[in-house]
Design an enzyme around this catalytic site. Structure first.
Site, PDB file in Angstrom:
ATOM      1  N   ASP A  67      61.288  31.287  49.234  1.00  0.00           N
ATOM      2  CA  ASP A  67      62.413  30.922  50.096  1.00  0.00           C
ATOM      3  C   ASP A  67      62.932  29.517  49.810  1.00  0.00           C
ATOM      4  OD1 ASP A  67      60.138  29.691  51.038  1.00  0.00           O
ATOM      5  OD2 ASP A  67      60.120  30.697  52.961  1.00  0.00           O
ATOM      6  N   ASN A 136      54.221  32.093  64.317  1.00  0.00           N
ATOM      7  CA  ASN A 136      54.783  33.289  64.953  1.00  0.00           C
ATOM      8  C   ASN A 136      54.651  34.525  64.058  1.00  0.00           C
ATOM      9  OD1 ASN A 136      56.681  32.865  62.966  1.00  0.00           O
ATOM     10  ND2 ASN A 136      58.358  32.339  64.357  1.00  0.00           N
ATOM     11  N   HIS A 138      55.502  34.750  60.822  1.00  0.00           N
ATOM     12  CA  HIS A 138      56.497  34.940  59.751  1.00  0.00           C
ATOM     13  C   HIS A 138      55.868  34.777  58.376  1.00  0.00           C
ATOM     14  CE1 HIS A 138      57.603  30.415  59.982  1.00  0.00           C
ATOM     15  NE2 HIS A 138      57.262  30.607  58.733  1.00  0.00           N
ATOM     16  N   GLU A 143      61.421  35.911  59.877  1.00  0.00           N
ATOM     17  CA  GLU A 143      61.031  35.609  61.247  1.00  0.00           C
ATOM     18  C   GLU A 143      60.797  36.899  62.038  1.00  0.00           C
ATOM     19  OE1 GLU A 143      60.256  32.698  62.001  1.00  0.00           O
ATOM     20  OE2 GLU A 143      61.846  31.213  61.792  1.00  0.00           O
TER      21      GLU A 143
HETATM   22  C1  GLP Z   1      57.422  27.749  56.244  1.00  0.00           C
HETATM   23  C2  GLP Z   1      57.475  28.588  54.966  1.00  0.00           C
HETATM   24  C3  GLP Z   1      56.406  29.664  54.951  1.00  0.00           C
HETATM   25  C4  GLP Z   1      55.058  29.065  55.315  1.00  0.00           C
HETATM   26  C5  GLP Z   1      55.129  28.487  56.714  1.00  0.00           C
HETATM   27  C6  GLP Z   1      53.811  27.918  57.205  1.00  0.00           C
HETATM   28  O1  GLP Z   1      58.117  28.305  57.288  1.00  0.00           O
HETATM   29  N1  GLP Z   1      58.764  29.198  54.804  1.00  0.00           N
HETATM   30  O2  GLP Z   1      56.358  30.257  53.666  1.00  0.00           O
HETATM   31  O3  GLP Z   1      54.051  30.042  55.256  1.00  0.00           O
HETATM   32  O4  GLP Z   1      56.104  27.457  56.690  1.00  0.00           O
HETATM   33  O5  GLP Z   1      53.637  26.630  56.694  1.00  0.00           O
HETATM   34  P1  GLP Z   1      52.330  25.769  56.809  1.00  0.00           P
HETATM   35  O6  GLP Z   1      51.450  26.206  55.690  1.00  0.00           O
HETATM   36  O7  GLP Z   1      52.794  24.359  56.624  1.00  0.00           O
HETATM   37  O8  GLP Z   1      51.739  26.019  58.138  1.00  0.00           O
END
Ligand code: GLP
Length: 264
Positions: A67, A136, A138, A143
């Site tokens: 993404d 959440n 995702h 989402e």
């Molecule tokens: C973002 C990314 C996800 C990732 C999520 C959790 O929203 N788009 O791909 O898994 O954050 O991030 P973290 O590893 O910092 O908790």
């Protein structure tokens, strides 16, 4: 779904890196799907170390990131392209032209989503897809309420995700509310999915993913339907699971079987 529960985040990173190393030994021109966020950083560090120490090579590899923020150009310090350069690409021998991240500043972002899908297809599909998970549930920026068969597209971020990721932006920096993300259907076509989760803040999402109903309310729960998913968690992220001992027992049994068959 295989669930591997390990002591801490370092062990999670090493276990994940082992999967990538084995994949490279088996197929030097593998196609990897990559993720951003703080969770995969330790795994990337481990891969960089193995590249420097053991000459683990990425010269034949193609990567597709999950993404990108819509509206951020690649040179923006908060863009996911910038993140990947900093945390991985600039430190290994991957060919820059083989690294793909959805372009946040495309003139025609809707067409760019279709082109991204076509690129993945033309590369032969993704061999190993790395994922983190949002609080959440995702995956990528899919989402809750995302279509479970969705393809790469523009997605609106939830308030929760915007708040969670606000720590990366300065107080005066504008934080995008839209993203381009691989779809859930795109992710489900990967041959192997490796999802990392560490820390107590992920415990509820991990429980919903593993034990909950398959539901668009927890996009990661669709991975219950994926034939080859490995979830690697530390003790804290496993904290909500009803029966963590069972998964540890399975892992011990698997290791014993592999040893008996001379496969480790
Ligand atoms: C973002 C990314 C996800 C990732 C999520 C959790 O929203 N788009 O791909 O898994 O954050 O991030 P973290 O590893 O910092 O908790």
């Amino acid at each position: 779904m295989k669930v591997v529960i390990l002591e801490d985040a370092n062990e999670v990173a090493r276990y994940g890196a082992d999967i990538f190393e084995r994949q490279l030994a088996h197929k030097a021109d593998s196609v990897f799907g990559l993720a951003t966020g703080s969770t995969p950083v330790a795994l990337y560090r481990e891969l960089i170390e193995r590249h420097q120490r053991e000459s683990l090579s990425f010269a034949g590899v193609t990567t597709f990131n999950l993404d990108e923020y819509l509206g951020l150009p690649p040179e923006h310090p908060q863009s996911y392209r910038y993140f990947m350069q900093q945390h991985l690409f600039d430190h290994i021998d991957i060919r820059p032209e083989s690294t793909f991240v959805p372009s946040g500043d495309a003139d025609h972002p809707i067409e760019a989503c279709d082109e991204y899908e076509a690129r993945i297809r033309n590369a032969g599909g993704i061999d190993v897809q790395l994922l983190g998970i949002g609080r959440n549930g995702h995956i990528g920026f899919n989402e809750p309420t995302s279509c479970l068969t969705s393809r790469t597209r523009i997605k609106t971020l939830t308030r929760e995700t915007i708040d969670d990721n606000a720590r990366f932006f300065g107080p005066d920096e504008e934080q995008p509310h839209l993203s381009i993300t691989m779809g859930i259907g795109t992710i489900m076509e990967s041959r192997l999915v490796v999802l990392l989760a560490t820390g107590a803040s992920k415990a509820q999402a991990v429980k919903a993913m593993v034990e909950g109903p398959v539901s668009a309310w927890c996009p990661a729960s669709i991975l219950q339907m994926h034939p080859s998913t490995v979830l690697i968690v530390d003790e804290a992220a496993a904290g909500g699971l009803s029966n963590p001992e069972f998964f540890k027992h399975i892992e011990r049994e698997n290791q014993a079987l592999l040893t008996r068959l001379g496969m480790v």
